[in-house]
Structures are given as structure tokens and as C-alpha cells.
Write a protein that holds these residues in place. Structure first.
Motif, PDB file in Angstrom:
ATOM      1  N   GLN A 161      36.428  43.075  36.330  1.00 29.29           N
ATOM      2  CA  GLN A 161      36.981  41.999  35.571  1.00 29.29           C
ATOM      3  C   GLN A 161      35.706  41.406  34.637  1.00 29.29           C
ATOM      4  O   GLN A 161      34.825  41.148  35.210  1.00 29.29           O
ATOM      5  CB  GLN A 161      37.608  41.024  36.357  1.00 29.29           C
ATOM      6  N   PHE A 162      36.196  41.141  33.370  1.00 30.23           N
ATOM      7  CA  PHE A 162      35.212  40.488  32.683  1.00 30.23           C
ATOM      8  C   PHE A 162      36.086  39.234  32.218  1.00 30.23           C
ATOM      9  O   PHE A 162      37.179  39.350  31.658  1.00 30.23           O
ATOM     10  CB  PHE A 162      34.905  41.361  31.443  1.00 30.23           C
ATOM     11  N   GLY A 163      35.397  38.044  32.217  1.00 28.59           N
ATOM     12  CA  GLY A 163      36.088  36.785  31.713  1.00 28.59           C
ATOM     13  C   GLY A 163      35.162  35.750  31.735  1.00 28.59           C
ATOM     14  O   GLY A 163      34.020  35.723  31.788  1.00 28.59           O
ATOM     15  N   VAL A 168      37.209  22.395  27.413  1.00 36.28           N
ATOM     16  CA  VAL A 168      37.652  21.806  26.388  1.00 36.28           C
ATOM     17  C   VAL A 168      37.426  20.349  26.367  1.00 36.28           C
ATOM     18  O   VAL A 168      36.859  19.823  25.379  1.00 36.28           O
ATOM     19  CB  VAL A 168      39.297  22.213  26.389  1.00 36.28           C
ATOM     20  N   THR A 169      37.291  19.580  27.450  1.00 35.43           N
ATOM     21  CA  THR A 169      36.804  18.236  27.594  1.00 35.43           C
ATOM     22  C   THR A 169      36.178  18.241  28.890  1.00 35.43           C
ATOM     23  O   THR A 169      35.890  19.254  29.433  1.00 35.43           O
ATOM     24  CB  THR A 169      38.185  17.499  27.949  1.00 35.43           C
ATOM     25  N   GLU A 170      35.799  17.186  29.326  1.00 38.35           N
ATOM     26  CA  GLU A 170      34.761  17.012  30.380  1.00 38.35           C
ATOM     27  C   GLU A 170      35.430  17.478  31.949  1.00 38.35           C
ATOM     28  O   GLU A 170      34.849  17.901  32.756  1.00 38.35           O
ATOM     29  CB  GLU A 170      34.417  15.617  30.417  1.00 38.35           C
ATOM     30  N   LYS A 171      36.874  17.265  31.715  1.00 34.29           N
ATOM     31  CA  LYS A 171      37.680  17.625  33.030  1.00 34.29           C
ATOM     32  C   LYS A 171      38.481  18.762  32.911  1.00 34.29           C
ATOM     33  O   LYS A 171      39.273  19.062  33.895  1.00 34.29           O
ATOM     34  CB  LYS A 171      38.415  16.243  33.495  1.00 34.29           C
ATOM     35  N   MET A 172      38.717  19.271  31.710  1.00 37.21           N
ATOM     36  CA  MET A 172      39.501  20.614  31.694  1.00 37.21           C
ATOM     37  C   MET A 172      39.025  21.553  31.042  1.00 37.21           C
ATOM     38  O   MET A 172      38.035  21.771  30.178  1.00 37.21           O
ATOM     39  CB  MET A 172      40.851  19.960  30.771  1.00 37.21           C
ATOM     40  N   SER A 173      39.091  23.074  31.656  1.00 35.40           N
ATOM     41  CA  SER A 173      38.817  24.155  30.876  1.00 35.40           C
ATOM     42  C   SER A 173      39.958  25.107  30.783  1.00 35.40           C
ATOM     43  O   SER A 173      40.779  25.191  31.606  1.00 35.40           O
ATOM     44  CB  SER A 173      37.438  24.813  31.776  1.00 35.40           C
ATOM     45  N   LEU A 174      39.741  26.148  29.920  1.00 35.58           N
ATOM     46  CA  LEU A 174      40.656  27.103  29.824  1.00 35.58           C
ATOM     47  C   LEU A 174      39.789  28.425  30.363  1.00 35.58           C
ATOM     48  O   LEU A 174      38.608  28.713  30.251  1.00 35.58           O
ATOM     49  CB  LEU A 174      40.871  27.352  28.296  1.00 35.58           C
ATOM     50  N   ASP A 175      40.582  29.173  31.362  1.00 38.88           N
ATOM     51  CA  ASP A 175      39.987  30.212  31.966  1.00 38.88           C
ATOM     52  C   ASP A 175      40.709  31.369  31.449  1.00 38.88           C
ATOM     53  O   ASP A 175      41.983  31.527  31.180  1.00 38.88           O
ATOM     54  CB  ASP A 175      40.218  30.123  33.297  1.00 38.88           C
ATOM     55  N   PHE A 176      39.942  32.504  31.248  1.00 39.28           N
ATOM     56  CA  PHE A 176      40.316  33.877  30.777  1.00 39.28           C
ATOM     57  C   PHE A 176      39.842  35.150  31.549  1.00 39.28           C
ATOM     58  O   PHE A 176      38.746  34.960  31.770  1.00 39.28           O
ATOM     59  CB  PHE A 176      40.415  33.738  29.431  1.00 39.28           C
ATOM     60  N   GLY A 177      40.523  36.206  31.543  1.00 43.45           N
ATOM     61  CA  GLY A 177      39.984  37.502  31.852  1.00 43.45           C
ATOM     62  C   GLY A 177      40.552  38.721  31.567  1.00 43.45           C
ATOM     63  O   GLY A 177      41.830  38.746  31.451  1.00 43.45           O
ATOM     64  N   VAL A 178      40.050  39.687  31.472  1.00 37.33           N
ATOM     65  CA  VAL A 178      40.442  40.917  31.038  1.00 37.33           C
ATOM     66  C   VAL A 178      39.994  41.915  32.380  1.00 37.33           C
ATOM     67  O   VAL A 178      38.866  41.950  32.757  1.00 37.33           O
ATOM     68  CB  VAL A 178      39.876  41.448  29.736  1.00 37.33           C
ATOM     69  N   LEU A 179      40.973  42.618  32.820  1.00 36.61           N
ATOM     70  CA  LEU A 179      40.733  43.448  34.171  1.00 36.61           C
ATOM     71  C   LEU A 179      41.072  44.952  34.089  1.00 36.61           C
ATOM     72  O   LEU A 179      42.020  45.127  33.343  1.00 36.61           O
ATOM     73  CB  LEU A 179      41.303  42.832  35.545  1.00 36.61           C
ATOM     74  N   ALA A 180      40.455  45.747  34.906  1.00 34.64           N
ATOM     75  CA  ALA A 180      40.811  47.143  34.871  1.00 34.64           C
ATOM     76  C   ALA A 180      40.827  47.408  36.231  1.00 34.64           C
ATOM     77  O   ALA A 180      39.677  46.947  37.203  1.00 34.64           O
ATOM     78  CB  ALA A 180      40.094  48.062  33.975  1.00 34.64           C
ATOM     79  N   ASN A 185      45.500  49.178  42.473  1.00 37.80           N
ATOM     80  CA  ASN A 185      45.395  48.016  41.475  1.00 37.80           C
ATOM     81  C   ASN A 185      46.001  48.459  40.022  1.00 37.80           C
ATOM     82  O   ASN A 185      46.271  49.624  39.852  1.00 37.80           O
ATOM     83  CB  ASN A 185      43.881  47.637  41.367  1.00 37.80           C
ATOM     84  N   PRO A 186      46.356  47.401  39.426  1.00 39.25           N
ATOM     85  CA  PRO A 186      46.649  47.483  37.927  1.00 39.25           C
ATOM     86  C   PRO A 186      45.785  48.263  37.185  1.00 39.25           C
ATOM     87  O   PRO A 186      44.621  47.841  37.422  1.00 39.25           O
ATOM     88  CB  PRO A 186      47.020  46.069  37.402  1.00 39.25           C
ATOM     89  N   ARG A 187      46.217  49.088  36.478  1.00 39.10           N
ATOM     90  CA  ARG A 187      45.319  49.893  35.338  1.00 39.10           C
ATOM     91  C   ARG A 187      44.478  48.806  34.533  1.00 39.10           C
ATOM     92  O   ARG A 187      43.278  49.035  34.213  1.00 39.10           O
ATOM     93  CB  ARG A 187      45.923  50.794  34.782  1.00 39.10           C
ATOM     94  N   ALA A 188      45.303  47.995  34.065  1.00 40.33           N
ATOM     95  CA  ALA A 188      44.972  46.986  32.998  1.00 40.33           C
ATOM     96  C   ALA A 188      45.700  45.644  33.245  1.00 40.33           C
ATOM     97  O   ALA A 188      46.688  45.544  33.758  1.00 40.33           O
ATOM     98  CB  ALA A 188      45.052  47.571  31.671  1.00 40.33           C
ATOM     99  N   GLY A 189      44.810  44.631  33.036  1.00 46.41           N
ATOM    100  CA  GLY A 189      45.697  43.241  32.753  1.00 46.41           C
ATOM    101  C   GLY A 189      44.841  42.396  32.127  1.00 46.41           C
ATOM    102  O   GLY A 189      43.745  42.266  31.724  1.00 46.41           O
ATOM    103  N   VAL A 190      45.583  41.048  31.915  1.00 45.56           N
ATOM    104  CA  VAL A 190      44.921  39.869  31.230  1.00 45.56           C
ATOM    105  C   VAL A 190      45.213  38.719  32.334  1.00 45.56           C
ATOM    106  O   VAL A 190      46.387  38.558  32.879  1.00 45.56           O
ATOM    107  CB  VAL A 190      45.646  39.746  30.034  1.00 45.56           C
TER     108      VAL A 190
END
Length: 198
Positions: A161-163, A168-180, A185-190
Motif C-alpha cells: 500500500q502507498f498512502g 487539514v487542521t491541528e486536530k483533523m487529517s484526511l487519510d488515503f491509500g492505494v493498495l495492491a 487479497n483484493p487485487r487493487a483497492g482505495v
């Protein structure tokens, strides 16, 4: 959701909402719903000290309850228990290495059309490297896997996985990832998520 119960003890719960998109011509084409409910407790018993080689060490215990609909392929179909050890070491002021290994004692956390009802031990391991590129942006890569001698439990899994996350603020973040993945396992996913500190 995670909560710092004591200074070095964290408890948590997660209840994933799952969407499975099947290949064209498959019935049903798309499945969605809540999966298995998970509880965990984590204890950080050794801190990393600046200037020393010793890493930080943590142990965790998790329990998964079969709340997901196995007829839809959204649950494992059994109670799972696992223990895990985590090692963390700062390679530089902006780069962190993490490694973990553990055992799932009661089965397999994978979902399936009828769930996986065979009992047995599954050995898991993973490693990641995360780098802070800006004060708000962290990016990393992770490799995880699982192995068991009982082929009815799925045989093995491997996933990359790359992510990262963006503060966004001092107390909040947006998290993301792309996996294979390969094998069971799933062949690919977000993956998309949000972390919020109260």
C-alpha cells in the motif's frame, strides 16, 4: 475510534462499511453494508529515546465479532482473537520505520461469500516507512502479509500500500491509500478516511 484510556494504554473500536464491486456479469454486481465489529487494546510499554538505538515497543490484543452479513460476503463468520507486537524507530527526524508481527488465534479475518469457518492460527507481519514531506503532508509505503499451514484458512496473503495523510487542521487529517494484493487479497483497492482528535 480510539481513546487514550491511560497514559500508555489505548482502547479502540472499528466498524467498517464495506463496498464490494464484482466483475461484469457477476450477480450481484455490487454489495455493501457493515462488516465485522472490532475491539482492541494497545499498551506502549517502552518508549523510544533520542540518541539511543532502542526502538519503541507496543503490544496489542484485538477481538473481532461476527456482525457482518456472511451471506453477502461482508463478514468472516466467526469470532477472531489476535495479539500483535509493534516496533517503531525514527530513522531521521522526518522518517519513521514501523514493523509488526502477530498471531490470529481463532481463524481468519478475511471476508467470504459464506465466511471462513475453519479454525486455526494465522501468522501476520508487516513493515512500513513514513516520511514527513511538509508540516501537513506525510507519505509512506507499507508491505503486509499472512501465512498459515492450514490451506482452508486461505494459505497466505500479501499486500502493498502507498498512502498518507494531510493535516487539514491541528486536530483533523484526511487519510488515503492505494493498495495492491495477491493470493487472498483484493487485487487493487482505495482507502479513504478521516482522523479527528478530540
Amino acid at each position: 475510534m480510539n481513546y487514550g484510556l491511560l497514559r500508555d494504554v489505548e482502547i479502540g473500536v472499528d466498524y467498517p462499511f464495506i463496498v464490494i464491486s464484482n466483475a461484469a456479469g457477476t450477480t450481484p454486481k455490487t454489495l455493501e453494508g457493515f462488516g465485522d465489529l472490532n475491539f482492541h487494546v494497545k499498551y506502549n510499554f517502552l518508549k523510544e529515546c533520542e540518541g539511543k538505538r532502542r526502538p519503541a515497543l507496543t503490544v496489542s490484543f484485538a477481538m473481532e465479532m461476527p456482525t457482518g452479513d456472511t451471506a453477502k460476503g461482508l463478514g468472516s463468520g466467526l469470532f477472531d482473537y489476535s495479539v500483535n507486537g509493534v516496533l517503531q524507530k525514527s530513522l531521521t527526524t522526518k522518517t519513521t520505520l514501523r514493523a509488526n508481527g502477530g498471531i490470529v488465534f481463532a481463524g481468519n479475518t478475511s471476508t467470504g461469500f459464506d465466511g471462513i469457518r475453519t479454525r486455526g492460527r494465522v501468522f501476520t507481519a508487516g513493515a512500513s516507512v513514513v516520511r514527513q514531506f511538509t508540516p501537513k503532508l506525510n507519505l509512506g509505503i507499507e508491505l503486509t502479509g499472512a501465512l498459515t499451514g492450514n490451506l482452508n484458512l486461505g494459505g497466505g496473503q500479501i499486500q502493498a500500500q502507498f498512502g498518507g495523510n494531510y493535516q487539514v487542521t491541528e486536530k483533523m487529517s484526511l487519510d488515503f491509500g492505494v493498495l495492491a494484493g495477491k493470493f487472498n487479497n483484493p487485487r487493487a483497492g482505495v482507502q479513504l478516511g478521516m482522523s479527528l482528535d478530540f
